[in-house]
Design an enzyme around this catalytic site. Structure first.
Site, PDB file in Angstrom:
ATOM      1  N   CYS A  65       0.770  -1.309  -0.101  1.00  0.00           N
ATOM      2  CA  CYS A  65      -0.066   0.058   0.124  1.00  0.00           C
ATOM      3  C   CYS A  65       0.875   1.174   0.070  1.00  0.00           C
ATOM      4  O   CYS A  65       1.839   1.264   0.845  1.00  0.00           O
ATOM      5  CB  CYS A  65      -0.924   0.085   1.430  1.00  0.00           C
ATOM      6  SG  CYS A  65      -2.082   1.663   1.211  1.00  0.00           S
ATOM      7  N   CYS A  69      -0.182   4.617   7.004  1.00  0.00           N
ATOM      8  CA  CYS A  69      -0.597   4.380   8.272  1.00  0.00           C
ATOM      9  C   CYS A  69      -0.247   3.521   9.198  1.00  0.00           C
ATOM     10  O   CYS A  69       0.335   2.517   8.934  1.00  0.00           O
ATOM     11  CB  CYS A  69      -2.348   3.719   7.981  1.00  0.00           C
ATOM     12  SG  CYS A  69      -3.248   4.846   6.731  1.00  0.00           S
ATOM     13  N   CYS A  72      -0.689   0.071  10.269  1.00  0.00           N
ATOM     14  CA  CYS A  72      -1.050  -1.117   9.365  1.00  0.00           C
ATOM     15  C   CYS A  72       0.461  -1.929   8.749  1.00  0.00           C
ATOM     16  O   CYS A  72       1.091  -1.348   8.535  1.00  0.00           O
ATOM     17  CB  CYS A  72      -1.692  -0.451   8.164  1.00  0.00           C
ATOM     18  SG  CYS A  72      -2.064  -1.394   6.959  1.00  0.00           S
ATOM     19  N   CYS A 109     -16.966  -9.225   3.990  1.00  0.00           N
ATOM     20  CA  CYS A 109     -16.450  -7.972   3.725  1.00  0.00           C
ATOM     21  C   CYS A 109     -15.218  -7.992   2.772  1.00  0.00           C
ATOM     22  O   CYS A 109     -14.234  -8.674   3.256  1.00  0.00           O
ATOM     23  CB  CYS A 109     -15.758  -7.375   5.092  1.00  0.00           C
ATOM     24  SG  CYS A 109     -17.122  -7.212   6.357  1.00  0.00           S
ATOM     25  N   CYS A 142     -19.963  -5.810   2.022  1.00  0.00           N
ATOM     26  CA  CYS A 142     -19.578  -4.760   2.302  1.00  0.00           C
ATOM     27  C   CYS A 142     -18.052  -4.682   1.397  1.00  0.00           C
ATOM     28  O   CYS A 142     -17.395  -5.611   1.453  1.00  0.00           O
ATOM     29  CB  CYS A 142     -19.557  -4.756   3.887  1.00  0.00           C
ATOM     30  SG  CYS A 142     -18.531  -3.045   4.240  1.00  0.00           S
ATOM     31  N   CYS A 202     -20.465   2.021   7.303  1.00  0.00           N
ATOM     32  CA  CYS A 202     -19.622   1.165   8.329  1.00  0.00           C
ATOM     33  C   CYS A 202     -18.340   1.932   8.607  1.00  0.00           C
ATOM     34  O   CYS A 202     -17.418   2.216   7.827  1.00  0.00           O
ATOM     35  CB  CYS A 202     -19.411  -0.192   7.807  1.00  0.00           C
ATOM     36  SG  CYS A 202     -18.138  -1.032   9.178  1.00  0.00           S
ATOM     37  N   ARG A 272     -19.375  -3.557  16.485  1.00  0.00           N
ATOM     38  CA  ARG A 272     -18.698  -5.086  15.913  1.00  0.00           C
ATOM     39  C   ARG A 272     -17.237  -5.093  16.691  1.00  0.00           C
ATOM     40  O   ARG A 272     -16.375  -4.127  16.776  1.00  0.00           O
ATOM     41  CB  ARG A 272     -18.491  -5.013  14.615  1.00  0.00           C
ATOM     42  CG  ARG A 272     -17.979  -6.076  14.046  1.00  0.00           C
ATOM     43  CD  ARG A 272     -17.640  -6.161  12.323  1.00  0.00           C
ATOM     44  NE  ARG A 272     -18.858  -5.885  11.760  1.00  0.00           N
ATOM     45  CZ  ARG A 272     -19.093  -5.169  10.933  1.00  0.00           C
ATOM     46  NH1 ARG A 272     -18.225  -4.591   9.997  1.00  0.00           N
ATOM     47  NH2 ARG A 272     -20.433  -4.747  10.291  1.00  0.00           N
TER      48      ARG A 272
END
Length: 388
Positions: A65, A69, A72, A109, A142, A202, A272
């Site tokens: 990626c 972040c 992550c 998801c 999702c 979400c 969740r």
């Protein structure tokens, strides 16, 4: 009127607590923990009974990626030894999703690393959504693909997507300390685009990144204002090879207080229990079911979770039941698309929930459980059977 009784009564009326009340939940002592769980449990049962919704993650594209972040394992510069692979084909993703559905998952998801999808990526994911829907009747899908461009949410909705996930993760005030390649406002805008397109929003948080109690309250209050239908609460998995690898700030007791605070602030929302529950809650996971009404089944994006069979046994042993595909998750007033919580009819008043201390809580010092952080080596992107 004591703190917990007030919070229960507000939760049953869908009324927003004060910031001071939310902070007081995080400051309660371990001696009062079971009272806190019992009080928040009354609110959870009012809106969701004893149902637990199961969700299943399919990592469509893992690693590499360009975003930074800090939490992550897939970030720019990460040296974590995770699986790295490009886009799964629609039939591969559908096969992975079917394993989760067979294990009891009601929602699949679909997640892909990256800043956000190209139009070609949206076409690819749309084909995957269509394949999953065709082969698994009644399943919710999702998508979680990063920052959306104009029109992409509408295209995903047209392909059959039911929801879109994009977490705020932390408070606006501390966001720049966690990520520099995009902004907090970018995340808010993507959630709003999803909502405008008719997708169920979400959006949640990650706890354990060194944030203060005030930061946790800030992000949960921001989520309440944004009004997503589901709020995933993640607990940081400190991967070696990431900037936050040494951040072991959570105890099981603190995790439960964070979940209780989230339930009080977002009483009628699908809360969740997400990544990191096995690492930080450990043997106290069943208590969390009294606070949340939704969990992920099996593994996560780049880390392994509890065995799917153990998840199901835990739910049954704790006296809860898996929510069926023929059951609507959200309360009628939310499923029908009415105003955000706080504007509806009052529910019956609650019984006394006990007394809570609002003094500063002294967290027990526990050794870091690095042995519980296990890189995912099965399921999507591998030749091994998934955990579901």
């Amino acid at each position: 009127m004591d703190l917990l009784k007030t919070l229960v009564e507000k939760g049953l009326r869908r009324e927003l607590p004060t910031r001071e009340e939310a902070l007081a939940v995080l400051a309660t002592s371990d001696d009062d923990l079971l009272d806190v769980v019992a009080a928040a449990g009354k609110v959870r049962r009012q809106w969701f009974g004893r149902r637990v919704k199961l969700n299943y993650l399919v990592n469509l594209k893992s690693g590499l990626c360009p975003e930074d972040c800090s939490y992550c394992s897939q970030r720019l510069g990460s040296t974590a030894g995770i699986l790295k692979y490009t886009w799964l084909k629609p039939d591969e993703a559908s096969k992975a999703a079917a394993a989760g559905v067979a294990g009891g998952a009601k929602r699949v998801c679909l997640v892909a690393s990256g800043r956000g999808p190209t139009d070609r990526d949206v076409d690819r994911v749309s084909q995957t959504i269509e394949a999953i829907k065709e082969q698994n009747e009644g399943v919710e899908v999702c998508a979680c693909l990063g920052l959306l461009s104009n029109g992409q949410a509408e295209r995903l909705r047209a392909a059959g997507a039911d929801a879109y996930n994009h977490n705020l993760n932390t408070s606006e005030g501390t966001y720049g300390d966690i990520t520099t390649t995009h902004t907090y406002a970018d995340r808010v805008e993507t959630v709003q685009q999803a909502q405008a397109a008719g997708l169920s929003a979400c959006s949640g948080l990650i706890a354990g990144m060194g944030e203060s109690d005030a930061d946790l309250v800030d992000v949960v209050f921001s989520l309440r204002e944004l009004d997503p239908d589901s709020v995933p609460v993640n607990f940081l998995i400190p991967f070696e090879g990431t900037p936050l690898a040494k951040e072991w700030n959570l105890t099981p007791q603190r995790c439960l207080r964070i979940l209780a605070m989230t339930r009080f602030v977002c009483p009628d929302v699908e809360v969740r229990l997400a990544g990191g529950r096995e690492v930080h809650l450990r043997t106290m996971q069943p208590l969390a079911l009294h606070l949340v009404n939704s969990i992920f089944l099996g593994d996560y994006l780049t880390s392994e979770g509890q065995e799917g069979r153990a998840d199901l046994e835990m739910i049954a042993d704790a006296g809860f039941e898996v929510e069926g595909a023929d059951t609507t998750t959200l309360p009628e007033h939310r499923a029908g698309g009415c105003a955000p919580c706080g504007g509806g009819e009052a529910a019956p008043a609650a019984a006394d929930a006990g007394t809570a201390s609002v003094g500063a809580a002294a967290e027990a010092v526990t050794p870091a459980r690095t042995d519980l952080v296990a890189v995912r080596r099965r399921g999507a992107g591998t030749d091994l059977a998934p955990n579901a």
